[in-house]
Design a protein around this motif. Structure first.
Motif, PDB file in Angstrom:
ATOM      1  N   VAL A 120       1.007  -2.359  16.569  1.00 29.92           N
ATOM      2  CA  VAL A 120       0.589  -1.503  15.424  1.00 29.92           C
ATOM      3  C   VAL A 120       1.210  -0.310  15.212  1.00 29.92           C
ATOM      4  O   VAL A 120       1.278   0.278  16.274  1.00 29.92           O
ATOM      5  CB  VAL A 120      -0.840  -1.468  15.161  1.00 29.92           C
ATOM      6  CG1 VAL A 120      -1.192  -1.028  13.748  1.00 29.92           C
ATOM      7  CG2 VAL A 120      -1.747  -2.649  15.416  1.00 29.92           C
ATOM      8  N   VAL A 175      -4.365   4.352  13.976  1.00 33.65           N
ATOM      9  CA  VAL A 175      -4.041   3.166  12.925  1.00 33.65           C
ATOM     10  C   VAL A 175      -5.178   2.479  12.719  1.00 33.65           C
ATOM     11  O   VAL A 175      -6.141   2.371  13.200  1.00 33.65           O
ATOM     12  CB  VAL A 175      -3.074   2.187  13.708  1.00 33.65           C
ATOM     13  CG1 VAL A 175      -1.654   2.815  13.659  1.00 33.65           C
ATOM     14  CG2 VAL A 175      -3.314   1.950  15.135  1.00 33.65           C
ATOM     15  N   GLY A 195      -0.047   9.264   3.633  1.00 28.91           N
ATOM     16  CA  GLY A 195       0.645   7.893   3.280  1.00 28.91           C
ATOM     17  C   GLY A 195       0.200   6.910   4.391  1.00 28.91           C
ATOM     18  O   GLY A 195       0.335   5.723   3.808  1.00 28.91           O
ATOM     19  N   ASP A 196      -0.463   7.116   5.351  1.00 27.15           N
ATOM     20  CA  ASP A 196      -1.227   6.260   6.287  1.00 27.15           C
ATOM     21  C   ASP A 196      -2.732   5.959   5.800  1.00 27.15           C
ATOM     22  O   ASP A 196      -3.436   5.425   6.520  1.00 27.15           O
ATOM     23  CB  ASP A 196      -1.282   6.441   7.493  1.00 27.15           C
ATOM     24  CG  ASP A 196       0.323   6.423   8.124  1.00 27.15           C
ATOM     25  OD1 ASP A 196       1.097   5.582   7.570  1.00 27.15           O
ATOM     26  OD2 ASP A 196       0.734   7.275   8.730  1.00 27.15           O
ATOM     27  N   LEU A 197      -3.252   7.181   4.991  1.00 26.99           N
ATOM     28  CA  LEU A 197      -4.626   6.991   4.605  1.00 26.99           C
ATOM     29  C   LEU A 197      -5.513   6.955   5.998  1.00 26.99           C
ATOM     30  O   LEU A 197      -6.474   6.277   6.044  1.00 26.99           O
ATOM     31  CB  LEU A 197      -5.059   5.658   3.822  1.00 26.99           C
ATOM     32  CG  LEU A 197      -4.595   5.715   2.325  1.00 26.99           C
ATOM     33  CD1 LEU A 197      -4.797   4.166   1.902  1.00 26.99           C
ATOM     34  CD2 LEU A 197      -5.527   6.361   1.495  1.00 26.99           C
ATOM     35  N   GLY A 235       2.462   6.575  17.709  1.00 29.32           N
ATOM     36  CA  GLY A 235       1.219   6.787  17.658  1.00 29.32           C
ATOM     37  C   GLY A 235       0.454   5.467  17.132  1.00 29.32           C
ATOM     38  O   GLY A 235      -0.705   5.544  16.765  1.00 29.32           O
ATOM     39  N   ARG A 247       1.642   2.928   9.052  1.00 28.81           N
ATOM     40  CA  ARG A 247       2.378   2.297   7.937  1.00 28.81           C
ATOM     41  C   ARG A 247       3.564   3.158   7.595  1.00 28.81           C
ATOM     42  O   ARG A 247       4.620   2.601   7.404  1.00 28.81           O
ATOM     43  CB  ARG A 247       1.560   2.304   6.623  1.00 28.81           C
ATOM     44  CG  ARG A 247       1.976   1.417   5.605  1.00 28.81           C
ATOM     45  CD  ARG A 247       0.693   1.043   4.667  1.00 28.81           C
ATOM     46  NE  ARG A 247      -0.232   2.462   4.657  1.00 28.81           N
ATOM     47  CZ  ARG A 247      -1.606   2.351   4.914  1.00 28.81           C
ATOM     48  NH1 ARG A 247      -1.879   0.964   4.821  1.00 28.81           N
ATOM     49  NH2 ARG A 247      -2.571   3.214   5.052  1.00 28.81           N
ATOM     50  N   THR A 248       3.481   4.419   7.806  1.00 28.28           N
ATOM     51  CA  THR A 248       4.565   5.127   7.368  1.00 28.28           C
ATOM     52  C   THR A 248       5.755   5.014   8.194  1.00 28.28           C
ATOM     53  O   THR A 248       7.034   5.416   7.968  1.00 28.28           O
ATOM     54  CB  THR A 248       4.428   6.617   7.022  1.00 28.28           C
ATOM     55  OG1 THR A 248       3.392   7.137   8.248  1.00 28.28           O
ATOM     56  CG2 THR A 248       3.387   6.718   5.861  1.00 28.28           C
TER      57      THR A 248
END
Ligand SMILES: Cc1cc2nc3c(=O)[nH]c(=O)nc-3n(C[C@H](O)[C@H](O)[C@H](O)COP(=O)(O)OP(=O)(O)OC[C@H]3O[C@@H](n4cnc5c(N)ncnc54)[C@H](O)[C@@H]3O)c2cc1C
Ligand code: SF4
Ligand code: SF4
Lengths: 482, 407, 384
Positions: free
Chosen positions: A339, C169, C89-91, A406, A342-343
């Motif tokens: 994982v 994450v 951006g990743d909240l 991360g 997202r960015t």
């Protein structure tokens, strides 16, 4: 007699039903692995369990003879979590598959651990409910396995994972006691600790799950992009716009090719990447979000919207079969489950590309883009000398990339035996030792699925509380206690 | 057993929930994934043990696993090869051997089968005795259906209206003996839809039962005979109304792969299922209303082995007044599967009971499928549970509608 | 010796005053660590001198839970007030334990995001305190409780070990989830030093609707609302006087919120009811949990008691509060009616937690994490 042999003799006292205890070597071997076939071990003995009391009795025997036990549901795990012990017993729940209670006013269902994930939804679909976590293996993976792995699925972006949908669990503790862990009870959230513990804290024997109401509207969109970068940008833009879709999934050209070969999903030709975005909720809200989504996906060269459940199923079919389908384009492959935030998706995908080129190993990418959960499928030909090693290297480096950014080494498949060696890259010794305190509390004798999750087992010491009065600085926690 | 085919299996387990024996017993060894694993053990050097053979024997050959598999595992080929291997190398215990011997000497031969028909009486009189000797034999006698009247089919049936095609028709051994009315209905439907139907006399078994039981030599012999028969009849398309026969005829090419000349001759003949053919042809005759609620059952050898699911549903739904209900868990075999209820009577009964429950839940008046073996099995299970349902073959329903007579 | 050990840790100390009492136990010192490492040094010092410690954040719920058996050091996290990272951006947000929810909300709002929590003390409570007490707000019905939003945690154990689990994450199953274990642990396992949460976009539109019902009507109405496809984010009731009517209110968020809300209840209000998500005032306070189909029974058991109830009939989670010793038999009665009751604060003597089936396991967890019983000893279930 070995402890195992004595154990097996004693076992016949608690599991006497027909076909419950398997000792025939040919039969035993069919249980040698789960969905990750390169870790294998023939179990010492297999029991097809029928009830919690029976499992409790078996676990008590395990304690008496010092025999380790491993629980197994449907054996679809992808981290070798259900890898048996040659010196132990494999407790299989595949016969415990009754839906015990459906309680719609309280939006709950109580099921035995061997019930498949999809069976829960099927039991309540007509009444307008469903069970939200939806691993791609949902038609076969067991709810016990889901609890153990804290499984996720495409729709977990909006709805969360197994742990967010389990209300209570009856478990057999590693001592052989039957205990109920209930979210409603005061006290430590042992349920939260148990979910995702990969069978190392006991065996789930009954699971109470929360049911969700079927949304009023569902819109499934397939957007085809020329490149994976464009797809990645669209993902960021969707999240940036404040939309929380039920799912955002991405597939690259190679995995589309595999899915196409397997299920003829007829995705737009020439796509470098496809995004599957599913919006759900109240009709008006979905409509508005769909309008926004269409704008965001302006770069897509084709936007396909499912008009009915059959078309929606057709869109999902390619995605859901993608893993297994890779078997069609490659003789062997390794699935990773890292994982990243997202960015970081675009940069990580670019790095994977570079790794792939450097080592001459193809990597197909199919993943839960919404929450950054990559599923790189590292393809190789096991007949080609050295290919396996190179694939292994690439796959390890991908995990390193995830950690550097991360992220995590596993988003939903669990650590099992396969990734325990990567745990120290993500966690310090102190982190791992502290986690193992939980393990010692539940399983001081290290009998419940030993050898999984943690790279080195912690010796728990028989008497908890021994540190009382001892100078704590001496035992700063790093040293293992004997 | 071809190790290459075994390797296609990635051990994902997607096939498990559709496997009837896994549904019944929840055991890895009696699932497709487990059976493939057993095959692998064998190709890796483990001899066929009685346990291993037992798990292969318990496979119904329903091919639901083939439909479910995303990895494209050719389980159909694998189990055929395995069965042949088991027959070659495995020595069964004497009683089992005797029973199998008897069945395989009866089933593929129409005339011998006739002896079993109720009405002839032999079966009824022998049933209690057979039951005592071996439960399988009791099962065989219990299964033999009643037949009221033998119907002889003409060699050639003219097309009604303009002729749209000339097709051969397979009569099949079990179908022909026990369900002659289905063959008659099939011929009429084809004719009404504008096909000239050629029905060569002297057809025997197509070899399906032999293939499914590992008797490859016998199967090849039957296959060659069937090919020859239709070649002589001068047809290139053969319509089949029995799911099991259709699926094995479609595989003649592979069965005869060792004899290229025969394989080529096999490929020159196109085998189609009745529903597949009619859907392709499109309707010509008028459909008369049939105010009925039916449950459509997917016969494994049609749905899984031939992938024909949509066509029969479409044909039936197109009949005015007729409503088609889906049977829950439709992908799961009813347990009849050829000789299965003879060799594995208990499992077959359990599966039949399950299916009966699902069918009963639809509340339909008539149970329709493309395989009389299935409908017979389900109807008798419903009978055991104290219910009843009328049964019909897809061809019979169409026939009634086309002719405007009640079913 | 105690003072010496504490001094040596280098953490800022001050003498405790009467306002620092935990329940009725007055600590000797208040420590003000500024980093995870300082907490670790402090706890090592406590271990060396066998001092008991109780962590405190905003102090909003310090009277919740049983008073500790002993308390030498109050660990005040007020100086741990950095928002370490807000990855919009990743909240995701990562914050130190002492950050107040208000400060956090302000910061997140600049990017149009929020940490979904609208329960008691939503301004003054700190991140650490919120987690340690495990309180839930109305919107937990749709978004989950803080435990469900927590994705990573750093804790310091009684012996000074710094441990983390999870990460930054949203999806992560590597290792055990210590965050869940520490959430709602009332400071008895260690000190929560940092936490990482998943965030949600702030809803563009919000609407509340409400109505008045008799207690007997509430359960059915709630079950209906819970299943409504208009998807209310929260359904709450307020029953200040159990001889009067019940106010039932629902919140709808997102596109077309007002129109969707109208389909639920009759009276649409655009602003939040004043009582929304607050625990309320009273001498005694308890959290009552029950299945949604037992809500009617709970209300019936309370009728005429003079105690006030507020909370969510769809989640089956309420605050019960009131004055006087009458509280004690009511708690017993509710337990008999099948509800779980945790008495959070009360001057009266009673079984605070009721029966807990997994208590033996919980004791074993406590023994492993804090064998010296120095972390908030006695504050939690079974005197843990
Ligand atoms: C093609 C494919 C796709 C997949 N897709 C997804 C996906 O999208 N998301 C996802 O999260 N996973 C996915 N998986 C992984 C796998 O399906 C899940 O991990 C699933 O939860 C495993 O369930 P199982 O019943 O097969 O468990 P098993 O493999 O039998 O066991 C898994 C682990 O759970 C333990 N366990 C099993 N039952 C119990 C019990 N009753 N009590 C305690 N411990 C128990 C075992 O010891 C083992 O550690 C996929 C797997 C495959 C093959
Ligand atoms: S053919 Fe049918 S019975 Fe045999 S393994 Fe496949 S699904 Fe199971
Ligand atoms: S579905 Fe296919 S690949 Fe998966 S286990 Fe079954 S046969 Fe093997």
């Amino acid at each position: 007699m070995t402890p195992l042999a004595e154990f097996i003799t004693a076992l016949h006292g608690v599991a006497s039903g027909e076909g419950e205890v398997i000792t025939d070597p040919v039969r035993l071997r069919t249980y040698e692995c789960d969905g990750l076939t390169y870790h294998r071990a023939t179990p010492g003995v297999v029991v097809l369990a029928e009830s919690a009391t029976q499992i409790a009795a078996i676990v008590k025997l395990c304690n008496r003879y010092g025999v380790p036990f491993v629980a197994r549901g449907s054996g679809t795990g992808l981290s070798g979590g259900a890898l048996p012990r040659t010196d132990g017993v494999l407790i299989v729940t595949s016969k415990m598959r009754r839906v015990l209670e459906i309680d719609l006013p309280n939006r709950r269902a109580v099921v035995e651990p061997g019930v498949t994930n999809l069976a829960i939804t099927e039991a309540v679909r007509e009444q307008g409910y469903y069970y939200a976590p939806d691993p791609s293996s949902q038609q076969i993976c067991s709810i016990g396995g889901n609890v153990a792995e804290n499984s996720g699925g495409a729709h977990c972006l909006k709805y969360g994972f197994t742990v967010n949908h389990v209300e209570a669990c009856e478990i057999v503790t590693p001592d052989g006691d039957i205990v109920v862990l209930d979210r409603m009870d005061p006290g430590y959230d042992l349920l939260g600790a148990f979910v995702g513990s990969e069978g190392t804290l006991g065996v789930a024997t009954k699971v109470t799950v929360r049911l969700s109401r079927t949304p009023e509207a569902v819109t499934t969109v397939l957007a085809a992009f020329a490149s994976i970068e464009q797809g990645g940008q669209a993902v960021s833009a969707i999240i940036g716009a404040g939309i929380v879709p039920a799912a955002i999934e991405m597939m690259d050209a190679l995995s589309i090719e595999a899915a196409e070969a397997a299920v003829a999903c007829a995705y737009p030709e020439g796509a470098g990447a496809v995004l599957i975005v599913e919006l759900d909720g109240p009709a008006e809200a979905v409509e508005r979000q769909f309008a926004q989504l269409t704008e965001i996906c302006a770069q897509a060269f084709e936007l396909r919207v499912a008009a009915d459940p059959a078309e929606r199923a057709a869109i999902w079919k390619g995605r859901k079969s993608a893993f297994a389908a890779v078997g069609r384009i490659s003789p062997a492959y390794i699935v990773q489950d890292g994982v990243v935030p997202r960015t970081s998706l675009p940069s990580v995908l670019a790095s994977i590309d570079r790794l792939s080129a450097e080592y001459g190993i193809k990597v197909a990418n199919v993943f839960h883009a919404g929450d950054g959960n990559l599923h790189p499928l590292v393809l190789f030909d096991d007949a080609e000398p050295g290919a396996g090693e190179r694939a292994e290297t690439v796959s390890g480096k991908i995990l390193d990339l995830c950690i550097e950014n991360g992220g995590s080494i596993t988003g939903e498949h669990g650590v099992g035996v396969d990734k325990s060696r990567y745990m120290p890259r993500m966690f310090s010794d102190d982190d791992l030792d502290t986690m193992q305190l939980v393990r010692c509390a539940f399983d001081p004798r290290n009998l419940s699925n030993p050898g999984k999750v943690f790279p080195t087992p912690r010796l728990c010491g028989e008497v908890p509380g021994v540190r009382k009065g001892v100078h704590p600085l001496v035992e700063s926690g790093k040293a293992e206690q004997f | 057993m071809d190790p290459k085919l075994i390797k296609d299996c990635v051990h994902c387990g997607f096939c498990l929930p559709t496997c009837p024996t896994y549904v019944l017993w929840g055991e890895e060894m009696d699932s497709p994934r487990g059976r493939i694993h057993l095959m692998k053990q064998h190709t890796d050097g483990t001899p066929v043990t009685p346990e291993m053979a037992g798990h292969f024997d318990a496979c119904l050959g329903c091919m639901a696993c083939v439909t479910a598999c995303p990895s494209g595992v050719k389980y159909d080929r694998l189990i055929e090869q395995t069965r042949a291997e088991v027959e070659r190398v495995h020595v069964r215990d004497p009683q089992e051997r005797a029973v199998r011997g008897l069945v395989f000497s009866l089933f593929p031969y129409p005339r011998r089968l006739r002896l079993l028909r109720p009405g002839i009486g032999l079966a009824e009189r022998m049933a209690p005795f057979l039951e005592r000797v071996h439960p399988s034999l009791g099962a065989m006698a219990a299964l033999a259906p009643r037949v009221t009247r033998r119907q002889r089919l003409p060699r050639r049936v003219r097309a009604r209206g303009p002729r749209r095609a000339v097709v051969g028709m397979l009569t099949g051994c079990v179908q022909g003996e026990f369900f002659p009315q289905v063959n008659a209905a099939t011929a009429r439907v084809l004719a009404l839809e504008g096909c000239e139907v050629v029905i060569p006399p002297g057809q025997g078994c197509c070899g399906a039962l032999s293939v499914h039981s590992g008797h490859e030599d016998q199967a090849r012999r039957f296959a060659r005979r069937t090919i020859r028969t239709f070649e002589r009849a001068g047809v290139t398309t053969v319509v089949v109304n029995a799911a099991g026969c259709g699926s094995s005829m479609k595989e003649y090419g592979e069965l005869l792969a060792g004899q290229p000349e025969w394989a080529a001759r096999a490929r020159a003949i196109r085998t189609v299922d009745l529903a597949e053919w009619l859907a392709e042809l499109g309707p010509a005759a008028t459909r008369h209303p049939l105010p009925l609620t039916i449950a459509y059952h997917d016969a494994c050898h049609l749905a899984h082995a031939q992938g024909i699911r949509a066509q029969p549903r479409a044909l039936l739904s197109a009949i005015p007044g007729l409503s088609v209900r889906e049977v829950p868990d439709s992908a799961i075999c009813c347990g009849s599967a050829g000789t299965y209820n003879i060799f594995q009577p208990e499992a077959a009964r359990d599966l039949g009971d399950r299916k009966a429950k699902s069918v009963a839940s639809t509340g339909a008046e008539v149970l329709v499928s493309a395989n009389p073996g299935c409908t017979m099995q389900i109807a008798s299970a419903m009978g055991r549970a104290g219910g009843s349902i009328r049964v019909a073959h897809t061809a019979e329903v169409l026939d009634a509608s086309l002719r405007g007579v009640p079913l | 010796m105690a003072e010496e050990a504490l001094e040596k840790s280098g953490v800022t100390l001050r003498e405790a005053g009467p306002l620092d009492a935990v329940g009725d136990v007055l600590p000797s010192y208040v420590a003000l660590p500024e980093s995870v490492e300082e907490i670790s040094a402090l706890l090592r010092a406590c271990a060396e001198a066998d001092l008991a410690a109780v962590p405190v954040g905003g102090g909003t719920k310090l009277d919740w839970g049983a008073p500790p058996e002993r308390c030498d050091v109050l660990i005040d996290t007020c100086c741990m007030n950095q928002i370490i990272e807000h990855a919009a951006g990743d909240l995701v947000v990562r914050a130190q334990a002492g950050v107040t929810l208000e400060a956090l909300a302000d910061r997140l709002a600049t990017q149009g995001q929020e940490l979904v929590y609208d329960g008691p003390f939503r301004a003054d409570a700190t991140v650490g305190g919120l987690l340690a007490a495990g309180t839930a707000g109305p919107r937990s019905f749709r978004y989950g409780t803080p435990r469900d939003l927590l994705i990573g945690i750093t804790v310091v154990l009684a012996d000074g070990t710094i441990a983390k689990s999870g990460g930054k994450v949203v999806k992560n199953v590597a290792g055990y989830d210590l965050g869940k274990l520490f959430t709602g642990s009332f400071g008895t396992l260690g000190v929560i030093a940092e936490a990482t949460f998943r965030l949600h976009p702030l809803a563009a539109e919000r609407a509340w609707v409400q109505t008045r019902l008799t207690p007997a009507q509430v359960q059915d109405a709630a079950v209906r609302l819970a299943a409504a496809q208009a998807e209310p984010t929260a359904v709450e009731l307020d029953w200040p006087d159990p001889s009067g009517p019940v106010t039932l209110a629902a919140l709808v968020e997102g596109a077309a919120a007002t129109r969707r809300a109208q389909t639920l209840l009759d009276e649409v209000t655009s602003s939040m009811p004043g009582w929304w998500g607050e625990a309320g005032e009273g001498e005694s306070l308890a959290e009552v949990r029950c299945m949604p189909d037992r809500v009617g029974g709970v209300l019936a058991a309370l009728e005429g008691t003079g105690l006030a109830l507020r909370g969510s009939p769809v989640s089956g989670r309420f605050f019960l509060r009131g004055d006087g010793a009458g509280f004690v038999p009511v708690v017993a009665g509710l337990r008999e009616a099948g509800a779980r009751v945790s008495v959070l604060a009360s001057p009266y003597l009673m079984d605070r937690w009721g029966e807990v089936s997994a208590l033996p396991l919980m004791r074993r967890v406590k023994e492993r994490f804090d064998p010296g019983r120095r972390m908030s000893p006695g504050r939690f279930v079974g005197g843990i």
